[in-house]
Write a protein that holds these residues in place. Structure first.
Motif, PDB file in Angstrom:
ATOM      1  N   ASP A 142       0.949  -1.191  -0.051  1.00 26.25           N
ATOM      2  CA  ASP A 142       0.001  -0.023  -0.264  1.00 26.25           C
ATOM      3  C   ASP A 142       0.911   1.352  -0.061  1.00 26.25           C
ATOM      4  O   ASP A 142       0.542   2.198  -0.734  1.00 26.25           O
ATOM      5  CB  ASP A 142      -0.803   0.064   1.275  1.00 26.25           C
ATOM      6  N   GLU A 193      -0.181  -5.406  -4.124  1.00 26.85           N
ATOM      7  CA  GLU A 193      -1.388  -5.211  -3.024  1.00 26.85           C
ATOM      8  C   GLU A 193      -2.241  -4.341  -3.624  1.00 26.85           C
ATOM      9  O   GLU A 193      -2.131  -3.356  -4.028  1.00 26.85           O
ATOM     10  CB  GLU A 193      -0.726  -4.938  -1.879  1.00 26.85           C
ATOM     11  N   ARG A 209      -6.428  -3.051  -2.317  1.00 29.04           N
ATOM     12  CA  ARG A 209      -7.093  -2.840  -0.988  1.00 29.04           C
ATOM     13  C   ARG A 209      -8.604  -2.653  -1.380  1.00 29.04           C
ATOM     14  O   ARG A 209      -9.548  -2.830  -0.516  1.00 29.04           O
ATOM     15  CB  ARG A 209      -6.754  -1.554  -0.207  1.00 29.04           C
ATOM     16  N   ASP A 235      -5.796  -7.451   0.058  1.00 27.89           N
ATOM     17  CA  ASP A 235      -5.366  -7.221   1.670  1.00 27.89           C
ATOM     18  C   ASP A 235      -6.886  -6.777   2.300  1.00 27.89           C
ATOM     19  O   ASP A 235      -7.307  -5.777   1.916  1.00 27.89           O
ATOM     20  CB  ASP A 235      -4.496  -6.127   1.348  1.00 27.89           C
ATOM     21  N   ASN A 236      -6.821  -7.592   3.425  1.00 35.27           N
ATOM     22  CA  ASN A 236      -7.792  -7.078   4.528  1.00 35.27           C
ATOM     23  C   ASN A 236      -9.195  -6.852   3.815  1.00 35.27           C
ATOM     24  O   ASN A 236     -10.087  -6.132   4.190  1.00 35.27           O
ATOM     25  CB  ASN A 236      -7.570  -5.857   5.023  1.00 35.27           C
ATOM     26  N   LYS A 289     -12.823  -8.600   2.964  1.00 39.86           N
ATOM     27  CA  LYS A 289     -13.991  -9.751   3.337  1.00 39.86           C
ATOM     28  C   LYS A 289     -14.294 -10.796   2.353  1.00 39.86           C
ATOM     29  O   LYS A 289     -13.893 -10.553   1.153  1.00 39.86           O
ATOM     30  CB  LYS A 289     -15.332  -9.091   3.437  1.00 39.86           C
ATOM     31  N   SER A 302      -4.471 -11.765   2.094  1.00 39.27           N
ATOM     32  CA  SER A 302      -3.612 -11.419   3.189  1.00 39.27           C
ATOM     33  C   SER A 302      -4.477 -10.463   4.228  1.00 39.27           C
ATOM     34  O   SER A 302      -5.545 -10.053   3.901  1.00 39.27           O
ATOM     35  CB  SER A 302      -2.395 -10.786   2.733  1.00 39.27           C
ATOM     36  N   GLY A 303      -3.984 -10.230   5.385  1.00 39.19           N
ATOM     37  CA  GLY A 303      -4.408  -9.452   6.417  1.00 39.19           C
ATOM     38  C   GLY A 303      -5.302  -9.928   7.506  1.00 39.19           C
ATOM     39  O   GLY A 303      -6.457 -10.285   7.083  1.00 39.19           O
ATOM     40  N   GLY A 304      -4.615 -10.342   8.575  1.00 42.72           N
ATOM     41  CA  GLY A 304      -5.495 -10.722   9.726  1.00 42.72           C
ATOM     42  C   GLY A 304      -6.308 -12.083   9.724  1.00 42.72           C
ATOM     43  O   GLY A 304      -7.205 -12.303  10.341  1.00 42.72           O
ATOM     44  N   ILE A 305      -5.808 -12.939   8.763  1.00 47.40           N
ATOM     45  CA  ILE A 305      -6.518 -14.247   8.898  1.00 47.40           C
ATOM     46  C   ILE A 305      -6.221 -15.218   9.814  1.00 47.40           C
ATOM     47  O   ILE A 305      -4.940 -15.296  10.056  1.00 47.40           O
ATOM     48  CB  ILE A 305      -6.059 -14.908   7.194  1.00 47.40           C
ATOM     49  N   THR A 361     -11.118 -18.070  10.380  1.00 45.93           N
ATOM     50  CA  THR A 361     -11.430 -17.541   9.281  1.00 45.93           C
ATOM     51  C   THR A 361     -10.928 -18.074   7.806  1.00 45.93           C
ATOM     52  O   THR A 361     -11.314 -17.791   6.738  1.00 45.93           O
ATOM     53  CB  THR A 361     -10.938 -16.067   9.330  1.00 45.93           C
TER      54      THR A 361
END
Length: 290
Positions: A175, A207, A209, A229-230, A232, A252-255, A259
């Motif tokens: 980003d 990447e 968003r 990235d991030n 839903k 990617s992102g908080g997986i 989830t």
């Protein structure tokens, strides 16, 4: 250094020897004075590496190298290889030889194996959650400084796939790169010019968003993978429709373990999880004389 086969190009004899030398210098300094003071020089003993937990064993091959680098006179007998499913009470290996050398190597062996086994266990558990999907589990650069070699090796042992090793072997336009470059298309075009001028071929990951950034990346082309990235899961499905199979897609992102299955079922090709290396618990191991 033994002649051994290793599963990744970064696991060279030189790299492994350098890591072990640096780790021993940190721990031993000008001498293992506890062993030198308390143990006779001529003493020859043996010890076994005990498993006190359940999980996936990793770092056995590294442990052999550590013992032999500390003292070539040490004899290691491997009973459970890397990747073995282990439980409390299992014996991973035995070591025999000069007692002082066993004691000097003990902590480095345990520190590496406990950490690597924890990472391999977490990786294996998450990989199992992907069964039946096309997604492959990736690690990240969220590693411990000067221990990345071991942590990424542990991911492989646990059944995961290594992402780039460092900043040098892949171009990942994240980003901040995109924002500094002025957008998706300018970032990709600048990267292609850079590689052409350099005369290098490196894989390019971009990447994204938002769905608009996904459209821009797909239209611009010239990349090897598009990262979502991030997003839903429903947004990922829309993104995959836009990509339409033209490029592999990485989520990617908080997986998390809660989830990851839903993310995999969107149809992405890769899922990167920083927690494999930055948040894995250790596997409890100990080295005991017998």
């Amino acid at each position: 250094m033994q002649n051994s086969s290793f599963p990744a190009p970064y696991l060279t004899p030189e790299a492994l020897q350098g890591f072990i030398q640096a780790a021993l210098a940190e721990d031993v300094g000008d001498g293992d004075h506890s062993s030198l003071a308390g143990v006779p020089a001529e003493a020859r003993k043996q010890a076994r590496l005990l498993v006190k937990d359940e999980g996936v064993l990793a770092g056995v091959q590294l442990a052999e190298l550590i013992f032999h680098q500390v003292d070539p006179a040490l004899t290691v007998t491997v009973l459970l290889p890397d990747g073995s499913r282990v439980k409390h009470g299992d014996v991973a290996l035995t070591v025999e030889g000069p007692a002082r050398s066993i004691l000097t190597a003990e902590r480095l062996v345990l520190n590496c194996m406990q950490r690597m086994s924890g990472i391999a266990t977490k990786t294996a558990n998450l990989t199992n959650l992907l069964t039946g999907t096309r997604a492959k589990l990736l690690d990240t650069r969220k590693t411990t400084p000067n221990f990345r070699l071991c942590e990424k090796w542990a991911v492989l042992i646990g059944g995961g796939v290594n992402h780039r090793f460092g900043l040098f072997d892949m171009i990942m336009l994240k980003d901040n790169h995109v924002d500094y470059a002025g957008g998706i298309k300018p970032a990709i075009e600048a990267t292609q010019r850079y590689l052409q001028q350099l005369g290098r071929q490196l894989p390019i990951v971009i990447e994204t968003r938002t769905l608009e950034e996904v459209r821009q990346a797909a239209e611009a082309g010239g990349v090897d993978r598009i990262m979502l990235d991030n997003m839903k899961p429903d947004t990922m499905r829309e993104a995959l429709t836009i990509i339409d199979g033209r490029f592999p897609a990485e989520a990617s992102g908080g997986i998390t373990e809660h989830t990851i299955r839903e993310v995999a079922e969107t149809g992405v090709d890769y899922i990167s999880v920083g927690a494999l290396t930055h948040s894995a618990n250790i596997l409890d191991l100990s080295l005991k004389a017998f």
